[in-house]
Design a protein around this motif. Structure first.
Motif, PDB file in Angstrom:
ATOM      1  N   LEU A 137       4.159  -7.649   6.375  1.00  0.00           N
ATOM      2  CA  LEU A 137       2.768  -7.965   6.692  1.00  0.00           C
ATOM      3  C   LEU A 137       1.962  -8.198   5.428  1.00  0.00           C
ATOM      4  O   LEU A 137       1.086  -9.068   5.391  1.00  0.00           O
ATOM      5  CB  LEU A 137       2.141  -6.837   7.517  1.00  0.00           C
ATOM      6  CG  LEU A 137       2.653  -6.690   8.948  1.00  0.00           C
ATOM      7  CD1 LEU A 137       1.999  -5.481   9.617  1.00  0.00           C
ATOM      8  CD2 LEU A 137       2.395  -7.947   9.763  1.00  0.00           C
ATOM      9  N   GLY A 138       2.261  -7.434   4.389  1.00  0.00           N
ATOM     10  CA  GLY A 138       1.567  -7.623   3.121  1.00  0.00           C
ATOM     11  C   GLY A 138       1.791  -9.007   2.545  1.00  0.00           C
ATOM     12  O   GLY A 138       0.857  -9.667   2.084  1.00  0.00           O
ATOM     13  N   ARG A 139       3.032  -9.469   2.577  1.00  0.00           N
ATOM     14  CA  ARG A 139       3.348 -10.801   2.060  1.00  0.00           C
ATOM     15  C   ARG A 139       2.760 -11.891   2.940  1.00  0.00           C
ATOM     16  O   ARG A 139       2.258 -12.895   2.440  1.00  0.00           O
ATOM     17  CB  ARG A 139       4.866 -10.965   1.930  1.00  0.00           C
ATOM     18  CG  ARG A 139       5.279 -12.297   1.363  1.00  0.00           C
ATOM     19  CD  ARG A 139       4.785 -12.487  -0.062  1.00  0.00           C
ATOM     20  NE  ARG A 139       5.234 -13.795  -0.542  1.00  0.00           N
ATOM     21  CZ  ARG A 139       4.539 -14.568  -1.344  1.00  0.00           C
ATOM     22  NH1 ARG A 139       3.370 -14.168  -1.808  1.00  0.00           N
ATOM     23  NH2 ARG A 139       5.000 -15.733  -1.716  1.00  0.00           N
ATOM     24  N   VAL A 140       2.783 -11.704   4.245  1.00  0.00           N
ATOM     25  CA  VAL A 140       2.171 -12.677   5.166  1.00  0.00           C
ATOM     26  C   VAL A 140       0.679 -12.801   4.852  1.00  0.00           C
ATOM     27  O   VAL A 140       0.153 -13.915   4.762  1.00  0.00           O
ATOM     28  CB  VAL A 140       2.400 -12.262   6.640  1.00  0.00           C
ATOM     29  CG1 VAL A 140       1.507 -13.049   7.579  1.00  0.00           C
ATOM     30  CG2 VAL A 140       3.872 -12.433   7.017  1.00  0.00           C
ATOM     31  N   ARG A 141       0.019 -11.676   4.675  1.00  0.00           N
ATOM     32  CA  ARG A 141      -1.417 -11.695   4.358  1.00  0.00           C
ATOM     33  C   ARG A 141      -1.659 -12.441   3.048  1.00  0.00           C
ATOM     34  O   ARG A 141      -2.524 -13.312   2.965  1.00  0.00           O
ATOM     35  CB  ARG A 141      -1.976 -10.291   4.261  1.00  0.00           C
ATOM     36  CG  ARG A 141      -3.470 -10.290   3.957  1.00  0.00           C
ATOM     37  CD  ARG A 141      -4.084  -8.931   3.699  1.00  0.00           C
ATOM     38  NE  ARG A 141      -3.689  -7.926   4.639  1.00  0.00           N
ATOM     39  CZ  ARG A 141      -3.117  -6.768   4.284  1.00  0.00           C
ATOM     40  NH1 ARG A 141      -2.884  -6.471   3.038  1.00  0.00           N
ATOM     41  NH2 ARG A 141      -2.805  -5.889   5.189  1.00  0.00           N
ATOM     42  N   GLU A 142      -0.877 -12.091   2.038  1.00  0.00           N
ATOM     43  CA  GLU A 142      -1.026 -12.699   0.718  1.00  0.00           C
ATOM     44  C   GLU A 142      -0.761 -14.199   0.745  1.00  0.00           C
ATOM     45  O   GLU A 142      -1.505 -15.003   0.167  1.00  0.00           O
ATOM     46  CB  GLU A 142      -0.063 -12.011  -0.239  1.00  0.00           C
ATOM     47  CG  GLU A 142      -0.035 -12.574  -1.636  1.00  0.00           C
ATOM     48  CD  GLU A 142       1.039 -11.891  -2.463  1.00  0.00           C
ATOM     49  OE1 GLU A 142       1.810 -12.620  -3.118  1.00  0.00           O
ATOM     50  OE2 GLU A 142       1.133 -10.651  -2.444  1.00  0.00           O
ATOM     51  N   GLY A 157       8.740  -1.488  22.814  1.00  0.00           N
ATOM     52  CA  GLY A 157       9.135  -0.115  22.502  1.00  0.00           C
ATOM     53  C   GLY A 157       8.639   0.366  21.152  1.00  0.00           C
ATOM     54  O   GLY A 157       8.885   1.508  20.770  1.00  0.00           O
ATOM     55  N   LEU A 158       7.920  -0.481  20.441  1.00  0.00           N
ATOM     56  CA  LEU A 158       7.444  -0.148  19.099  1.00  0.00           C
ATOM     57  C   LEU A 158       6.354   0.911  19.177  1.00  0.00           C
ATOM     58  O   LEU A 158       5.350   0.730  19.855  1.00  0.00           O
ATOM     59  CB  LEU A 158       6.913  -1.412  18.425  1.00  0.00           C
ATOM     60  CG  LEU A 158       6.433  -1.300  16.996  1.00  0.00           C
ATOM     61  CD1 LEU A 158       7.579  -0.882  16.087  1.00  0.00           C
ATOM     62  CD2 LEU A 158       5.871  -2.636  16.540  1.00  0.00           C
ATOM     63  N   ASP A 159       6.578   2.019  18.482  1.00  0.00           N
ATOM     64  CA  ASP A 159       5.602   3.103  18.439  1.00  0.00           C
ATOM     65  C   ASP A 159       5.072   3.242  17.024  1.00  0.00           C
ATOM     66  O   ASP A 159       5.788   2.989  16.057  1.00  0.00           O
ATOM     67  CB  ASP A 159       6.241   4.442  18.850  1.00  0.00           C
ATOM     68  CG  ASP A 159       6.591   4.465  20.328  1.00  0.00           C
ATOM     69  OD1 ASP A 159       5.894   3.806  21.112  1.00  0.00           O
ATOM     70  OD2 ASP A 159       7.582   5.128  20.678  1.00  0.00           O
ATOM     71  N   GLY A 160       3.844   3.665  16.903  1.00  0.00           N
ATOM     72  CA  GLY A 160       3.265   3.931  15.598  1.00  0.00           C
ATOM     73  C   GLY A 160       2.842   2.675  14.870  1.00  0.00           C
ATOM     74  O   GLY A 160       3.050   1.562  15.327  1.00  0.00           O
ATOM     75  N   PRO A 161       2.240   2.873  13.707  1.00  0.00           N
ATOM     76  CA  PRO A 161       1.760   1.728  12.931  1.00  0.00           C
ATOM     77  C   PRO A 161       2.908   0.963  12.281  1.00  0.00           C
ATOM     78  O   PRO A 161       3.999   1.489  12.106  1.00  0.00           O
ATOM     79  CB  PRO A 161       0.865   2.380  11.866  1.00  0.00           C
ATOM     80  CG  PRO A 161       1.419   3.754  11.711  1.00  0.00           C
ATOM     81  CD  PRO A 161       1.943   4.152  13.067  1.00  0.00           C
ATOM     82  N   ILE A 162       2.616  -0.265  11.922  1.00  0.00           N
ATOM     83  CA  ILE A 162       3.564  -1.086  11.173  1.00  0.00           C
ATOM     84  C   ILE A 162       3.068  -1.110   9.740  1.00  0.00           C
ATOM     85  O   ILE A 162       1.981  -1.611   9.457  1.00  0.00           O
ATOM     86  CB  ILE A 162       3.644  -2.523  11.741  1.00  0.00           C
ATOM     87  CG1 ILE A 162       4.013  -2.506  13.226  1.00  0.00           C
ATOM     88  CG2 ILE A 162       4.637  -3.355  10.935  1.00  0.00           C
ATOM     89  CD1 ILE A 162       3.857  -3.848  13.911  1.00  0.00           C
ATOM     90  N   ASP A 163       3.855  -0.561   8.831  1.00  0.00           N
ATOM     91  CA  ASP A 163       3.467  -0.536   7.420  1.00  0.00           C
ATOM     92  C   ASP A 163       3.421  -1.942   6.858  1.00  0.00           C
ATOM     93  O   ASP A 163       4.218  -2.800   7.242  1.00  0.00           O
ATOM     94  CB  ASP A 163       4.453   0.294   6.600  1.00  0.00           C
ATOM     95  CG  ASP A 163       4.411   1.777   6.952  1.00  0.00           C
ATOM     96  OD1 ASP A 163       3.337   2.265   7.363  1.00  0.00           O
ATOM     97  OD2 ASP A 163       5.456   2.432   6.831  1.00  0.00           O
ATOM     98  N   THR A 164       2.507  -2.161   5.919  1.00  0.00           N
ATOM     99  CA  THR A 164       2.379  -3.498   5.328  1.00  0.00           C
ATOM    100  C   THR A 164       3.598  -3.898   4.518  1.00  0.00           C
ATOM    101  O   THR A 164       3.802  -5.077   4.266  1.00  0.00           O
ATOM    102  CB  THR A 164       1.122  -3.603   4.437  1.00  0.00           C
ATOM    103  OG1 THR A 164       1.199  -2.623   3.403  1.00  0.00           O
ATOM    104  CG2 THR A 164      -0.144  -3.418   5.252  1.00  0.00           C
TER     105      THR A 164
END
Length: 76
Positions: free
Chosen positions: A64-69, A14-21
């Motif tokens: 997501l930002g922390r996962v990437r980092e 049901g998730l719509d739109g982007p996921i912010d970092t």
């Protein structure tokens, strides 16, 4: 990050739109305790490295930002 966002969308149809970092994935219930180990497996696959659960905290998986980092900084 595309494989991670695709996985999150699969788990949350049901998730719509982007996921912010900087969106809190845990508070937003995009990752729950039932899916957490699967999420770690995905990160290990993408990074090519094992994740030692004694060396991480829940905050390392929160956005997501922390996962990437934390886990994907050296991955193209």
């Amino acid at each position: 990050m595309e494989p991670i966002t695709a996985w999150l969308r699969e788990k949350n149809p049901g998730l719509d739109g982007p996921i912010d970092t900087d969106e809190d994935l845990i508070e937003a219930r995009l990752i729950d305790s039932m899916d957490f180990l699967e999420f770690i497996d995905l990160l290990e696959e993408l990074s090519g490295s094992s994740i030692d659960l004694q060396e991480v905290t829940i905050d390392d998986f929160r956005t997501l930002g922390r996962v990437r980092e934390r886990f994907l900084s050296g991955v193209n």
